[in-house]
Design a protein around this motif. Structure first.
Motif, PDB file in Angstrom:
ATOM      1  N   ARG A   1      42.609  96.349  14.072  1.00  0.00           N
ATOM      2  CA  ARG A   1      43.144  95.436  15.239  1.00  0.00           C
ATOM      3  C   ARG A   1      42.364  94.270  15.456  1.00  0.00           C
ATOM      4  N   ILE A   2      43.098  93.151  16.144  1.00  0.00           N
ATOM      5  CA  ILE A   2      42.510  91.877  16.038  1.00  0.00           C
ATOM      6  C   ILE A   2      42.222  91.716  17.720  1.00  0.00           C
ATOM      7  N   GLU A   3      41.217  91.021  18.229  1.00  0.00           N
ATOM      8  CA  GLU A   3      41.203  90.710  19.462  1.00  0.00           C
ATOM      9  C   GLU A   3      40.677  89.175  19.280  1.00  0.00           C
ATOM     10  N   TYR A   4      41.450  88.339  20.169  1.00  0.00           N
ATOM     11  CA  TYR A   4      41.247  86.823  20.208  1.00  0.00           C
ATOM     12  C   TYR A   4      40.128  86.355  21.425  1.00  0.00           C
ATOM     13  N   SER A   5      39.480  85.656  20.922  1.00  0.00           N
ATOM     14  CA  SER A   5      38.473  85.079  21.907  1.00  0.00           C
ATOM     15  C   SER A   5      38.343  83.566  21.952  1.00  0.00           C
ATOM     16  N   GLY A   6      38.402  82.838  22.999  1.00  0.00           N
ATOM     17  CA  GLY A   6      38.024  81.395  23.013  1.00  0.00           C
ATOM     18  C   GLY A   6      36.546  81.138  22.773  1.00  0.00           C
ATOM     19  N   LEU A   7      35.550  82.202  22.643  1.00  0.00           N
ATOM     20  CA  LEU A   7      34.321  81.996  22.565  1.00  0.00           C
ATOM     21  C   LEU A   7      34.020  81.340  21.023  1.00  0.00           C
ATOM     22  N   PHE A   8      34.829  81.663  20.219  1.00  0.00           N
ATOM     23  CA  PHE A   8      34.624  81.514  18.781  1.00  0.00           C
ATOM     24  C   PHE A   8      35.694  80.550  18.073  1.00  0.00           C
ATOM     25  N   VAL A   9      35.973  79.379  18.992  1.00  0.00           N
ATOM     26  CA  VAL A   9      36.896  78.562  18.628  1.00  0.00           C
ATOM     27  C   VAL A   9      35.907  77.199  17.995  1.00  0.00           C
ATOM     28  N   GLU A  10      36.742  76.431  17.431  1.00  0.00           N
ATOM     29  CA  GLU A  10      35.700  75.372  16.762  1.00  0.00           C
ATOM     30  C   GLU A  10      35.165  74.312  17.731  1.00  0.00           C
ATOM     31  N   CYS A  11      34.191  73.574  17.729  1.00  0.00           N
ATOM     32  CA  CYS A  11      33.484  72.703  18.553  1.00  0.00           C
ATOM     33  C   CYS A  11      34.781  71.714  19.094  1.00  0.00           C
ATOM     34  N   ARG A  12      34.863  71.398  20.140  1.00  0.00           N
ATOM     35  CA  ARG A  12      35.680  70.464  20.656  1.00  0.00           C
ATOM     36  C   ARG A  12      35.436  69.150  20.601  1.00  0.00           C
ATOM     37  N   ARG A  13      36.142  68.453  19.828  1.00  0.00           N
ATOM     38  CA  ARG A  13      35.951  66.977  19.275  1.00  0.00           C
ATOM     39  C   ARG A  13      36.401  66.166  20.436  1.00  0.00           C
ATOM     40  N   PRO A  14      36.071  64.917  20.430  1.00  0.00           N
ATOM     41  CA  PRO A  14      36.830  63.544  21.391  1.00  0.00           C
ATOM     42  C   PRO A  14      38.099  63.666  21.180  1.00  0.00           C
ATOM     43  N   LYS A  15      38.869  63.365  22.200  1.00  0.00           N
ATOM     44  CA  LYS A  15      40.326  63.409  21.953  1.00  0.00           C
ATOM     45  C   LYS A  15      40.800  62.015  21.128  1.00  0.00           C
ATOM     46  N   GLU A  16      39.821  60.966  21.001  1.00  0.00           N
ATOM     47  CA  GLU A  16      39.913  59.970  20.418  1.00  0.00           C
ATOM     48  C   GLU A  16      39.993  60.192  18.739  1.00  0.00           C
ATOM     49  N   GLN A  17      39.245  61.212  18.187  1.00  0.00           N
ATOM     50  CA  GLN A  17      39.329  61.524  17.159  1.00  0.00           C
ATOM     51  C   GLN A  17      40.384  62.458  16.590  1.00  0.00           C
ATOM     52  N   ILE A  18      41.049  63.551  17.448  1.00  0.00           N
ATOM     53  CA  ILE A  18      41.832  64.435  17.041  1.00  0.00           C
ATOM     54  C   ILE A  18      43.370  63.775  16.156  1.00  0.00           C
TER      55      ILE A  18
ATOM     56  N   GLY B   1      23.141  65.857  28.155  1.00  0.00           N
ATOM     57  CA  GLY B   1      24.490  65.612  29.140  1.00  0.00           C
ATOM     58  C   GLY B   1      25.286  64.284  28.558  1.00  0.00           C
ATOM     59  N   PHE B   2      25.005  63.654  27.417  1.00  0.00           N
ATOM     60  CA  PHE B   2      25.524  62.453  26.853  1.00  0.00           C
ATOM     61  C   PHE B   2      27.021  63.253  26.277  1.00  0.00           C
TER      62      PHE B   2
ATOM     63  N   GLU C   1      34.458  65.598  24.485  1.00  0.00           N
ATOM     64  CA  GLU C   1      33.825  66.483  23.470  1.00  0.00           C
ATOM     65  C   GLU C   1      32.814  67.589  24.059  1.00  0.00           C
ATOM     66  N   GLU C   2      32.558  68.631  23.277  1.00  0.00           N
ATOM     67  CA  GLU C   2      31.286  69.439  23.785  1.00  0.00           C
ATOM     68  C   GLU C   2      30.123  68.832  23.056  1.00  0.00           C
ATOM     69  N   ASN C   3      28.938  68.964  23.994  1.00  0.00           N
ATOM     70  CA  ASN C   3      27.766  68.547  23.549  1.00  0.00           C
ATOM     71  C   ASN C   3      26.991  69.390  23.380  1.00  0.00           C
ATOM     72  N   PHE C   4      25.721  69.240  22.842  1.00  0.00           N
ATOM     73  CA  PHE C   4      24.609  70.383  22.353  1.00  0.00           C
ATOM     74  C   PHE C   4      24.505  71.430  23.473  1.00  0.00           C
ATOM     75  N   GLU C   5      24.402  70.851  24.791  1.00  0.00           N
ATOM     76  CA  GLU C   5      24.258  71.899  25.790  1.00  0.00           C
ATOM     77  C   GLU C   5      25.347  72.804  25.947  1.00  0.00           C
ATOM     78  N   ASP C   6      26.808  72.463  25.702  1.00  0.00           N
ATOM     79  CA  ASP C   6      27.700  73.165  26.038  1.00  0.00           C
ATOM     80  C   ASP C   6      27.781  74.186  24.748  1.00  0.00           C
ATOM     81  N   LEU C   7      27.548  73.786  23.222  1.00  0.00           N
ATOM     82  CA  LEU C   7      27.534  74.561  22.316  1.00  0.00           C
ATOM     83  C   LEU C   7      26.475  75.621  22.372  1.00  0.00           C
ATOM     84  N   LYS C   8      25.544  75.164  22.904  1.00  0.00           N
ATOM     85  CA  LYS C   8      24.414  76.270  22.965  1.00  0.00           C
ATOM     86  C   LYS C   8      24.424  77.393  23.748  1.00  0.00           C
TER      87      LYS C   8
END
Length: 190
Positions: free
Chosen positions: A72-89, A113-114, A119-126
């Motif tokens: 079986r598969i469980e889906y989780s938002g914890l394992f999505v890719e790093c969110r990039r700035p909307k200007e790059q998508i 905090g930059f 996008e997600e920054n280092f603190e968010d990803l950590k």
């Protein structure tokens, strides 16, 4: 002891075209073929469950593996890719605009905090890496396959190696040296 098998999704259209991807970017034919190969390899592992990023390319990868190994598969938002700035998508990774944004983010990676925009920054990803590992530790299953993404998986592996006190400098240095190939497997004992 819990064993976690991290797998990066198969080649996606964004990977093949060097485009910053959105949530719904699908796999290519090559990516689906890669998934069939990794599914055969996964058949040899004593897996109990598949946990997948909710992004389409990871979902497709997990479904191909699941069909083969009957888990079986469980889906989780914890394992999505790093969110990039909307200007790059949706834009080329080589365009002057996206390169300029990437340079600004890289030059400010160590500034708490930059954000260039949303996008997600280092603190968010950590924080997310820590939550993802806590989630896995709490699972009752002992052998877990996690389908995730290249950038976030490198953050996750850096967090595992350096621990909860990882600095942005350690993370960046690690990420520059390690590359996760599509459908590559990284195994850890928790």
């Amino acid at each position: 002891m819990k064993k976690v098998y991290f797998v990066r999704h198969g080649e996606s259209e964004g990977n093949a075209e060097s485009i910053y991807q959105n949530f719904s970017t699908p796999l290519t034919e090559k990516g689906r073929s890669q998934c069939l190969v990794i599914a055969d390899r996964c058949e040899k592992f004593p897996l109990d469950v598949i946990i997948s990023s909710a992004m389409i390319r990871a979902q497709e990868t997990a479904k191909i593996i699941s069909r083969k190994i009957k888990k079986r598969i469980e889906y989780s938002g914890l394992f999505v890719e790093c969110r990039r700035p909307k200007e790059q998508i949706g834009k080329s990774m080589k365009s002057p605009e996206t390169l300029k944004i990437g340079k600004a983010i890289q030059e400010n990676f160590h500034i708490p905090g930059f954000r260039f925009s949303d996008e997600e920054n280092f603190e968010d990803l950590k924080k997310r890496a820590q939550k993802a590992l806590q989630y896995l530790e709490k699972k009752s299953e002992e052998n877990i396959l996690v389908v995730t993404h290249g950038f976030f998986m490198r953050v996750l592996v850096a967090f595992i190696i350096f621990g909860k006190d990882i600095t942005s400098y350690e993370c960046e240095k690690f990420m520059r040296k390690i590359h996760m190939k599509n459908t590559g497997i990284t195994v850890f004992h928790l």
